[in-house]
Write a protein that holds these residues in place. Structure first.
Motif, PDB file in Angstrom:
ATOM      1  N   ARG A  12     -48.197  17.407  -9.541  1.00  0.00           N
ATOM      2  CA  ARG A  12     -47.351  16.782 -10.336  1.00  0.00           C
ATOM      3  C   ARG A  12     -46.115  16.465  -8.845  1.00  0.00           C
ATOM      4  N   PRO A  13     -45.831  16.304  -9.494  1.00  0.00           N
ATOM      5  CA  PRO A  13     -44.038  14.786  -8.893  1.00  0.00           C
ATOM      6  C   PRO A  13     -43.797  16.031  -8.517  1.00  0.00           C
ATOM      7  N   GLU A  14     -42.718  16.503  -8.995  1.00  0.00           N
ATOM      8  CA  GLU A  14     -42.355  17.712  -8.328  1.00  0.00           C
ATOM      9  C   GLU A  14     -42.331  18.814  -7.788  1.00  0.00           C
ATOM     10  N   ALA A  15     -43.574  18.540  -7.106  1.00  0.00           N
ATOM     11  CA  ALA A  15     -44.312  19.818  -6.238  1.00  0.00           C
ATOM     12  C   ALA A  15     -44.548  18.672  -4.751  1.00  0.00           C
ATOM     13  N   LYS A  16     -44.358  17.069  -5.128  1.00  0.00           N
ATOM     14  CA  LYS A  16     -43.835  16.700  -3.257  1.00  0.00           C
ATOM     15  C   LYS A  16     -42.267  15.936  -3.414  1.00  0.00           C
ATOM     16  N   GLU A  17     -41.652  15.878  -4.116  1.00  0.00           N
ATOM     17  CA  GLU A  17     -40.229  15.426  -4.279  1.00  0.00           C
ATOM     18  C   GLU A  17     -39.279  16.512  -4.277  1.00  0.00           C
ATOM     19  N   GLU A  18     -38.562  16.850  -3.763  1.00  0.00           N
ATOM     20  CA  GLU A  18     -37.261  17.213  -4.246  1.00  0.00           C
ATOM     21  C   GLU A  18     -36.384  17.732  -4.877  1.00  0.00           C
ATOM     22  N   GLN A  19     -36.211  18.014  -6.508  1.00  0.00           N
ATOM     23  CA  GLN A  19     -35.729  17.971  -7.487  1.00  0.00           C
ATOM     24  C   GLN A  19     -34.229  17.709  -6.912  1.00  0.00           C
ATOM     25  N   THR A  20     -33.580  17.574  -8.028  1.00  0.00           N
ATOM     26  CA  THR A  20     -31.799  17.355  -8.034  1.00  0.00           C
ATOM     27  C   THR A  20     -31.260  18.075  -9.104  1.00  0.00           C
ATOM     28  N   VAL A  21     -30.730  19.219  -9.526  1.00  0.00           N
ATOM     29  CA  VAL A  21     -29.757  19.679 -10.484  1.00  0.00           C
ATOM     30  C   VAL A  21     -28.575  19.671  -9.880  1.00  0.00           C
ATOM     31  N   PHE A  22     -27.889  20.087 -11.038  1.00  0.00           N
ATOM     32  CA  PHE A  22     -26.333  19.676 -11.503  1.00  0.00           C
ATOM     33  C   PHE A  22     -25.751  21.477 -11.493  1.00  0.00           C
ATOM     34  N   ALA A  23     -24.394  21.847 -11.229  1.00  0.00           N
ATOM     35  CA  ALA A  23     -23.892  22.807 -11.389  1.00  0.00           C
ATOM     36  C   ALA A  23     -22.686  22.982 -11.577  1.00  0.00           C
ATOM     37  N   PRO A  24     -22.257  23.667 -12.383  1.00  0.00           N
ATOM     38  CA  PRO A  24     -20.374  23.486 -11.877  1.00  0.00           C
ATOM     39  C   PRO A  24     -19.890  24.150 -10.193  1.00  0.00           C
ATOM     40  N   GLY A  25     -18.308  23.539 -10.540  1.00  0.00           N
ATOM     41  CA  GLY A  25     -17.763  23.876  -9.244  1.00  0.00           C
ATOM     42  C   GLY A  25     -17.307  23.957  -9.438  1.00  0.00           C
ATOM     43  N   PRO A  26     -16.496  25.203  -7.926  1.00  0.00           N
ATOM     44  CA  PRO A  26     -15.631  26.585  -8.222  1.00  0.00           C
ATOM     45  C   PRO A  26     -14.346  26.242  -9.141  1.00  0.00           C
ATOM     46  N   ASP A  27     -13.766  26.816  -9.527  1.00  0.00           N
ATOM     47  CA  ASP A  27     -12.732  26.735 -10.369  1.00  0.00           C
ATOM     48  C   ASP A  27     -11.486  26.093  -9.941  1.00  0.00           C
ATOM     49  N   THR A  28     -11.865  26.322  -9.274  1.00  0.00           N
ATOM     50  CA  THR A  28     -10.062  25.633  -7.730  1.00  0.00           C
ATOM     51  C   THR A  28     -10.415  23.914  -7.264  1.00  0.00           C
ATOM     52  N   ILE A  29     -11.740  23.590  -7.431  1.00  0.00           N
ATOM     53  CA  ILE A  29     -11.617  21.867  -7.200  1.00  0.00           C
ATOM     54  C   ILE A  29     -12.241  21.136  -8.687  1.00  0.00           C
ATOM     55  N   LEU A  30     -11.169  20.668  -8.733  1.00  0.00           N
ATOM     56  CA  LEU A  30     -11.431  19.861 -10.356  1.00  0.00           C
ATOM     57  C   LEU A  30     -11.237  18.405  -9.926  1.00  0.00           C
ATOM     58  N   GLY A  31     -11.926  18.053 -10.939  1.00  0.00           N
ATOM     59  CA  GLY A  31     -12.156  16.058 -11.061  1.00  0.00           C
ATOM     60  C   GLY A  31     -10.528  16.130 -12.265  1.00  0.00           C
ATOM     61  N   GLU A  32     -10.903  14.669 -12.363  1.00  0.00           N
ATOM     62  CA  GLU A  32     -10.282  14.119 -12.939  1.00  0.00           C
ATOM     63  C   GLU A  32      -9.710  14.243 -13.945  1.00  0.00           C
ATOM     64  N   ASP A  33     -10.838  15.061 -14.637  1.00  0.00           N
ATOM     65  CA  ASP A  33     -10.737  15.258 -16.465  1.00  0.00           C
ATOM     66  C   ASP A  33     -10.122  16.713 -16.560  1.00  0.00           C
ATOM     67  N   GLY A  34      -9.605  17.327 -14.584  1.00  0.00           N
ATOM     68  CA  GLY A  34      -9.041  18.750 -14.999  1.00  0.00           C
ATOM     69  C   GLY A  34      -9.491  19.531 -15.125  1.00  0.00           C
ATOM     70  N   LYS A  35     -11.279  19.595 -15.159  1.00  0.00           N
ATOM     71  CA  LYS A  35     -12.674  20.403 -15.255  1.00  0.00           C
ATOM     72  C   LYS A  35     -13.051  20.444 -13.341  1.00  0.00           C
ATOM     73  N   PRO A  36     -13.603  22.152 -13.777  1.00  0.00           N
ATOM     74  CA  PRO A  36     -14.416  21.679 -12.064  1.00  0.00           C
ATOM     75  C   PRO A  36     -15.731  20.691 -12.274  1.00  0.00           C
ATOM     76  N   ILE A  37     -15.620  20.068 -10.480  1.00  0.00           N
ATOM     77  CA  ILE A  37     -16.246  19.517 -10.419  1.00  0.00           C
ATOM     78  C   ILE A  37     -18.051  19.461 -10.301  1.00  0.00           C
ATOM     79  N   THR A  38     -18.661  18.792 -10.422  1.00  0.00           N
ATOM     80  CA  THR A  38     -20.004  19.652 -10.622  1.00  0.00           C
ATOM     81  C   THR A  38     -20.899  18.696  -9.146  1.00  0.00           C
ATOM     82  N   LEU A  39     -21.275  20.160  -9.563  1.00  0.00           N
ATOM     83  CA  LEU A  39     -22.069  20.537  -7.899  1.00  0.00           C
ATOM     84  C   LEU A  39     -23.232  19.248  -8.156  1.00  0.00           C
ATOM     85  N   GLU A  40     -23.994  18.495  -6.971  1.00  0.00           N
ATOM     86  CA  GLU A  40     -25.781  18.018  -7.023  1.00  0.00           C
ATOM     87  C   GLU A  40     -26.095  18.867  -6.135  1.00  0.00           C
ATOM     88  N   ILE A  41     -27.239  19.779  -6.728  1.00  0.00           N
ATOM     89  CA  ILE A  41     -28.089  20.214  -5.688  1.00  0.00           C
ATOM     90  C   ILE A  41     -29.647  19.952  -5.362  1.00  0.00           C
TER      91      ILE A  41
END
Length: 161
Positions: A12-41
């Protein structure tokens, strides 16, 4: 003669390459839209995590008060030390794609040029650090599950909006 079982399921390709997922950041760090930034992991593979953990393990010969090696049952005894907290911060720093702990501009802002120490600089409060630690370690399968999105789900979500 028995049929040979196919190994294609494990190629499987995912067994060879590390994939990227997204998760909400802390409530204290907000983007321009006023929502928590999205972490890329980046979902680090087990061997990558193991190597990082091992780099924070030191092993040295145990000695008595006079400096002589301690021997038990004919075998030299070794003392092992681990810096688990720093290893965890290194794993978090390595897994974070956004924010990138290696980014020169970010490092210059905090006057900190060690990506491992950057985790504490960028997320200085216990609440922020705990949130980021929890979502990153969960994405890596090293902690309790939290809601994360993979690349495909993120693209689908973006296309809907």
């Amino acid at each position: 003669m028995a049929d040979k079982k196919s190994l294609k399921y494990f190629m499987r390709p995912e067994a060879k390459e590390e994939q990227t997922v997204f998760a909400p950041g802390p409530d204290t760090i907000l983007g321009e839209d006023g929502k928590p930034i999205t972490l890329e992991i980046r979902v680090l593979h087990n061997d990558h995590i193991r190597k990082l953990n091992e780099s924070y393990r030191t092993r040295k010969m145990a000695t008595d008060k006079k400096g002589n090696p301690i021997v038990a049952n004919g075998v030299v005894v070794y003392k092992e030390d681990r810096d688990s907290a720093r290893a965890a911060r290194h794993i978090i720093a390595e897994a974070l794609v956004y924010p990138d702990m290696k980014d020169k501009e970010l490092q210059e802002f905090f006057n900190c040029y060690d990506m491992v120490d950057m985790v504490d600089k960028v997320f200085p409060s216990a609440d922020e650090y705990n949130h980021v630690s929890r979502v990153v370690l969960a994405a890596l399968g090293l902690g309790p599950a939290v809601e994360v999105e993979d690349d495909d789900e993120k693209e689908i979500g973006d296309a809907k909006n």
